[in-house]
Scaffold this motif. Structure first.
Motif, mmCIF file in Angstrom:
data_model
loop_
_atom_site.group_PDB
_atom_site.id
_atom_site.type_symbol
_atom_site.label_atom_id
_atom_site.label_comp_id
_atom_site.label_asym_id
_atom_site.label_seq_id
_atom_site.Cartn_x
_atom_site.Cartn_y
_atom_site.Cartn_z
ATOM 1 N N UNK A 27 25.724 6.488 33.675
ATOM 2 C CA UNK A 27 26.978 6.123 34.322
ATOM 3 C C UNK A 27 26.689 5.224 35.510
ATOM 4 N N UNK A 28 27.734 4.579 36.007
ATOM 5 C CA UNK A 28 27.562 3.699 37.164
ATOM 6 C C UNK A 28 27.186 4.495 38.402
ATOM 7 N N UNK A 29 27.596 5.761 38.475
ATOM 8 C CA UNK A 29 27.226 6.586 39.615
ATOM 9 C C UNK A 29 25.745 6.955 39.577
ATOM 10 N N UNK A 30 25.223 7.212 38.384
ATOM 11 C CA UNK A 30 23.796 7.514 38.259
ATOM 12 C C UNK A 30 22.942 6.319 38.671
ATOM 13 N N UNK A 31 23.452 5.118 38.446
ATOM 14 C CA UNK A 31 22.672 3.914 38.742
ATOM 15 C C UNK A 31 22.808 3.452 40.188
#
Length: 267
Positions: A15-19
Motif C-alpha cells: 500500500x502507499x502507506x507501507x511505502x
C-alpha cells in the motif's frame, strides 16, 4: 482477549502507506494523537473520523484487525466513560437518588470513548504499516538533533522498536502458558478480581523467565554480529524523502489546519 493485542504487529501489504517514509508516519501519528485532544466539537470529530477512515482504507489493513486492538482496553474505556458520565455537572437529563446524568456528561463520555478508540486505532496503523527496522531508522533520524546533547538516540530508538516488537511475542507466549496451565486443571477465570490476580502468579513466573531468556538470546545474537551501537554504522537502505512523502506532509498540514479551525474557531 490476549490474542486481540495488535500494538507492535506488522501487517505485510503493498500500500502507499507501507511505502511512506517512517518519519512521515511517526509525525502523522503524533499529530493525529495531539489533534484528538483539541476542544470538543462535532466538526472536529467528523474530520478526525474521515481522516482515520481514509488512512485505514489506504493502508489495506482489514478494518476488523484494526478494531480488534481496541478490545483489550474496553474495560478502561467503559470505566472512564462511566466516571465522566456520573461526575460531570450540568443540565440534568436523568436523576435517581445520588445517580445523576447530565447533558454535558453524556457528551464528554461519548467524546472520550471515540477519542480513546481513535487513539488506539491510529497508533495501530503506524505499527501495522512499519517494520521494526523502519521504526528504528525513523526514530533515529527524527531525533538526530538530540545527539548534540550527547543523548544515545540510536540505542533509545533500538530499545523502543524492540519493546514494540516484543509486545505481540510476549502476548502470544502468555496465551500459550495460560492454555497449558488450564489444560492441567488450573482455574484462571473464576473468582473475584483479587482471587484471579493471585491465580495469575503461576503464569507470570514462566512468562518472566521466557522474557529474560528471549532478551538474553537477542543480546547474544547482537554480540555475535559485532553490534556496538550506532556510531560509524551505515544503512543498507538510507531514508530518502520522495514525492509521495512530501504529498503526505501536505495532507497532514491540511488536516491539522482543519482540526485547528474546527477545535478553536467553530467550537
Amino acid at each position: 482477549m490476549l490474542r486481540e493485542m495488535t500494538l507492535g504487529q506488522y501487517y505485510n501489504a503493498d500500500s502507499c502507506l507501507h511505502r511512506l517514509d517512517p518519519r512521515v508516519k511517526l509525525l502523522g501519528t503524533l499529530l493525529f494523537v495531539i489533534t484528538l485532544f483539541f476542544p470538543k466539537s462535532v466538526p472536529g470529530l467528523a474530520a478526525a473520523t474521515i481522516f482515520l477512515a481514509a488512512i485505514i482504507r489506504l493502508s489495506r489493513v482489514p478494518f476488523g484487525m484494526v478494531l480488534r486492538g481496541v478490545k483489550p482496553l474496553l474495560i478502561i474505556i467503559i470505566f472512564s466513560a462511566v466516571v465522566n458520565l456520573l461526575c460531570t455537572p450540568g443540565n440534568i437529563l436523568f436523576q435517581a437518588g445520588p445517580v445523576r446524568i447530565t447533558q454535558e456528561g453524556l457528551w464528554i463520555s461519548f467524546y472520550l470513548i471515540v477519542r480513546l478508540i481513535y487513539l488506539v486505532m491510529g497508533s495501530s496503523i503506524m505499527t501495522f504499516t512499519t517494520t521494526p527496522q523502519q521504526l528504528t531508522d525513523g526514530l533515529e533520524k527524527s531525533l538526530g538533533f538530540l545527539q548534540r546533547l550527547h543523548i544515545p538516540i540510536h540505542e533509545l530508538s533500538m530499545m523502543i522498536s524492540i519493546a514494540l516488537r516484543f509486545i505481540p511475542i510476549l502476548t502470544e507466549e502468555l496465551d500459550k502458558i495460560m492454555k497449558a496451565q488450564m489444560s492441567r486443571g488450573a482455574d484462571l477465570e473464576s473468582g473475584n478480581l483479587i482471587q484471579r490476580a493471585k491465580k495469575m502468579l503461576p503464569v507470570l513466573v514462566p512468562l518472566f523467565i521466557s522474557a529474560i531468556r528471549r532478551a538474553s538470546e537477542l543480546a547474544l545474537a547482537m554480540d555475535a554480529r559485532c553490534y556496538s551501537g550506532g556510531e560509524g554504522r551505515t544503512k543498507l537502505k538510507p531514508l530518502i524523502y520522495r514525492k509521495n512523502d512530501f504529498a503526505a506532509y501536505g495532507i497532514l498540514l491540511v488536516y491539522v489546519v482543519i482540526m485547528v479551525v474546527c477545535g478553536f474557531v467553530l467550537d
